[in-house]
Design a protein around this motif. Structure first.
Motif, short mmCIF file in Angstrom:
data_model
loop_
_atom_site.label_atom_id
_atom_site.label_comp_id
_atom_site.label_asym_id
_atom_site.label_seq_id
_atom_site.Cartn_x
_atom_site.Cartn_y
_atom_site.Cartn_z
N GLY A 24 -4.86 19.92 2.96
CA GLY A 24 -3.50 19.14 2.59
C GLY A 24 -4.76 18.02 1.64
N LEU A 25 -3.63 17.46 1.14
CA LEU A 25 -4.15 16.21 0.58
C LEU A 25 -4.16 15.34 0.68
CD1 LEU A 25 -5.55 15.50 -2.58
CD2 LEU A 25 -2.92 15.32 -3.06
N ASP A 26 -4.66 14.07 0.87
CA ASP A 26 -4.16 12.63 1.82
C ASP A 26 -5.01 12.02 0.70
OD1 ASP A 26 -3.99 10.51 3.05
OD2 ASP A 26 -5.31 10.77 4.94
N ALA A 27 -4.19 11.09 0.17
CA ALA A 27 -4.00 9.85 -1.08
C ALA A 27 -3.58 8.81 -0.68
CB ALA A 27 -3.80 10.16 -2.15
N GLY A 28 -3.84 7.47 -0.58
CA GLY A 28 -3.70 6.17 -0.61
C GLY A 28 -4.73 5.08 0.31
N ARG A 29 -4.87 4.99 1.43
CA ARG A 29 -5.97 4.05 1.68
C ARG A 29 -7.13 4.25 2.14
NH1 ARG A 29 -6.46 -1.07 -1.75
NH2 ARG A 29 -5.15 -1.28 -3.48
N GLY A 30 -8.37 4.19 2.39
CA GLY A 30 -9.45 4.45 3.45
C GLY A 30 -9.58 3.04 4.63
N VAL A 31 -10.72 3.89 5.98
CA VAL A 31 -9.91 2.98 6.62
C VAL A 31 -11.33 1.60 6.67
CG1 VAL A 31 -11.48 1.97 8.86
CG2 VAL A 31 -11.11 5.12 8.44
N SER A 32 -11.39 1.46 5.20
CA SER A 32 -11.62 0.31 5.17
C SER A 32 -10.76 -0.44 4.29
CB SER A 32 -13.21 0.46 3.34
OG SER A 32 -12.86 1.53 2.33
N GLY A 33 -10.12 0.73 3.86
CA GLY A 33 -9.13 -0.36 2.96
C GLY A 33 -8.94 0.25 0.86
N ASP A 34 -9.96 0.87 0.96
CA ASP A 34 -10.61 0.86 -0.68
C ASP A 34 -9.74 2.24 -0.71
OD1 ASP A 34 -12.06 -0.92 -0.77
OD2 ASP A 34 -13.60 0.22 0.14
N SER A 35 -9.46 2.78 -1.97
CA SER A 35 -8.69 3.94 -2.72
C SER A 35 -9.40 5.15 -2.06
CB SER A 35 -7.94 3.35 -3.88
OG SER A 35 -9.45 3.74 -4.74
N LYS A 36 -8.40 5.84 -1.40
CA LYS A 36 -9.32 7.23 -1.33
C LYS A 36 -7.83 8.37 -2.05
CE LYS A 36 -6.16 8.09 2.47
NZ LYS A 36 -6.46 8.61 4.06
N VAL A 37 -8.71 9.52 -2.67
CA VAL A 37 -8.22 10.80 -2.62
C VAL A 37 -9.02 11.97 -1.74
CG1 VAL A 37 -7.06 12.23 -4.48
CG2 VAL A 37 -6.88 10.41 -5.02
N ILE A 38 -8.39 12.47 -1.20
CA ILE A 38 -8.91 13.71 -0.25
C ILE A 38 -8.52 14.73 0.48
CG2 ILE A 38 -10.29 14.09 2.25
CD1 ILE A 38 -11.50 11.68 0.41
N ALA A 39 -9.37 15.76 -0.83
CA ALA A 39 -8.34 17.63 -0.20
C ALA A 39 -9.25 17.98 1.64
CB ALA A 39 -8.54 18.28 -1.43
N PHE A 40 -8.28 18.33 2.42
CA PHE A 40 -8.88 19.51 2.73
C PHE A 40 -8.41 20.42 3.75
CE2 PHE A 40 -5.27 16.42 4.62
CZ PHE A 40 -4.54 17.60 5.13
N TYR A 71 1.01 -1.19 -0.58
CA TYR A 71 -0.60 -0.09 0.16
C TYR A 71 0.88 1.29 -0.71
CZ TYR A 71 -3.56 -3.35 1.87
OH TYR A 71 -4.00 -4.78 1.31
N SER A 72 1.00 2.05 -1.00
CA SER A 72 1.64 3.31 -0.73
C SER A 72 0.67 4.65 -0.60
CB SER A 72 1.66 4.14 -2.43
OG SER A 72 2.91 3.18 -2.72
N THR A 73 0.87 5.64 0.35
CA THR A 73 0.10 6.92 0.10
C THR A 73 1.28 7.89 -0.22
OG1 THR A 73 1.15 6.72 2.97
CG2 THR A 73 -0.86 5.42 2.04
N LEU A 74 -0.06 9.25 -0.07
CA LEU A 74 1.34 10.37 0.00
C LEU A 74 -0.24 11.06 0.16
CD1 LEU A 74 2.30 12.59 -2.60
CD2 LEU A 74 1.35 12.72 -4.18
N TYR A 75 0.83 12.40 1.00
CA TYR A 75 0.42 13.11 2.01
C TYR A 75 0.55 14.71 1.39
CZ TYR A 75 -1.75 15.29 6.15
OH TYR A 75 -2.38 16.21 7.18
N LEU A 76 -0.10 15.30 1.77
CA LEU A 76 0.43 16.55 1.36
C LEU A 76 0.18 17.79 1.95
CD1 LEU A 76 1.23 17.09 -2.46
CD2 LEU A 76 2.71 16.98 -1.49
N GLU A 77 0.94 18.78 2.73
CA GLU A 77 0.34 20.01 3.51
C GLU A 77 1.22 21.61 2.42
OE1 GLU A 77 -1.06 18.81 8.03
OE2 GLU A 77 0.47 20.04 7.64
N TYR A 78 -0.02 22.52 3.47
CA TYR A 78 0.73 24.02 2.44
C TYR A 78 -0.37 24.27 3.46
CZ TYR A 78 1.98 28.06 0.53
OH TYR A 78 2.75 29.11 0.30
#
Length: 216
Positions: free
Chosen positions: A63-79, A47-54
């Motif tokens: 920020g941007l959070d990309a990888g896998r959610g709690v369920s294990g499914d793929s995710k891309v979330i801006a926050f 499993y690979s993840t990418l996390y960014l903050e500014y």
């Protein structure tokens, strides 16, 4: 008990960076890979993840959070994260609101974080509690997550982190994981991470984590 604990945290009101604001014009990025297996003979999952903050300013962090959610499914979330209580004696509370996709489904992700620094002899450290709720709009599915993290600065080059990861995913058992890691500074703005992962409840996997951190 884990389910009730998670619900209490989300309702009473961190995820990776915790409650501390990034600061105006300052950025942070991390990329990591986790190798997991439930049996030494395999198979091994990656499993690979990418996390960014500014820091948009001294209060707002994008920020941007990309990888896998709690369920294990793929995710891309801006926050967007912002303080909800003015810092007092090193204690921080922050809220965040995220929007993106998990498994291709539009998802809202609110969260609340707590953070506090402390001293341990001649060393400094921190404790953070990060909570998140992932609401999938179409399916009405809700997944919850709470991480408790304790970190200690051993020296200018080495940090130790101990994290307890808990979660509840719709239709799946609650899980509890232990994830210790060491952070090694390789240059003024860069660090590498080496960690272990062990499922304690609702998760039988063991694994290792390799990551790269960068401030900019």
């Amino acid at each position: 008990m884990v389910r009730l604990f998670l619900v209490f945290l989300v309702l009473s009101g961190p995820a990776f960076a915790g409650a501390w604001p990034r600061g105006a014009g300052k950025g942070f990025a991390t990329a990591s890979t986790r190798l997991l297996a439930s049996d030494p003979a395999g198979p091994v999952y990656r499993y690979s993840t990418l996390y960014l903050e500014y820091g948009l300013n001294d209060r707002l962090t994008l920020g941007l959070d990309a990888g896998r959610g709690v369920s294990g499914d793929s995710k891309v979330i801006a926050f967007l994260r912002f303080p909800i209580i003015v810092p007092r004696r090193g204690t921080y509370w922050a809220a965040e609101l995220g929007l993106g996709q998990i498994a291709g489904e539009t998802t809202l992700r609110p969260g609340i974080s707590y953070g506090r620094g402390f001293s341990a002899g001649q060393r400094s450290g921190w404790i953070a509690i990060d909570t998140l709720a992932e609401f999938r709009v179409a399916s009405k599915r809700t997944d919850l997550k709470a991480d408790v993290t304790i970190g200690l600065n051993y020296s200018d080059r080495f940090k130790g982190i101990l994290q307890l990861q808990t979660g509840v995913s719709s239709g799946d058992p609650s899980f509890l994981r232990l994830a210790p890691s060491v952070i090694i500074r390789t240059s003024q703005n860069s660090n590498i991470e080496f960690g272990l992962n062990a499922g304690l409840l609702g998760d039988k996997t063991l694994g290792v984590t390799f990551g790269f951190w960068r401030d900019f």
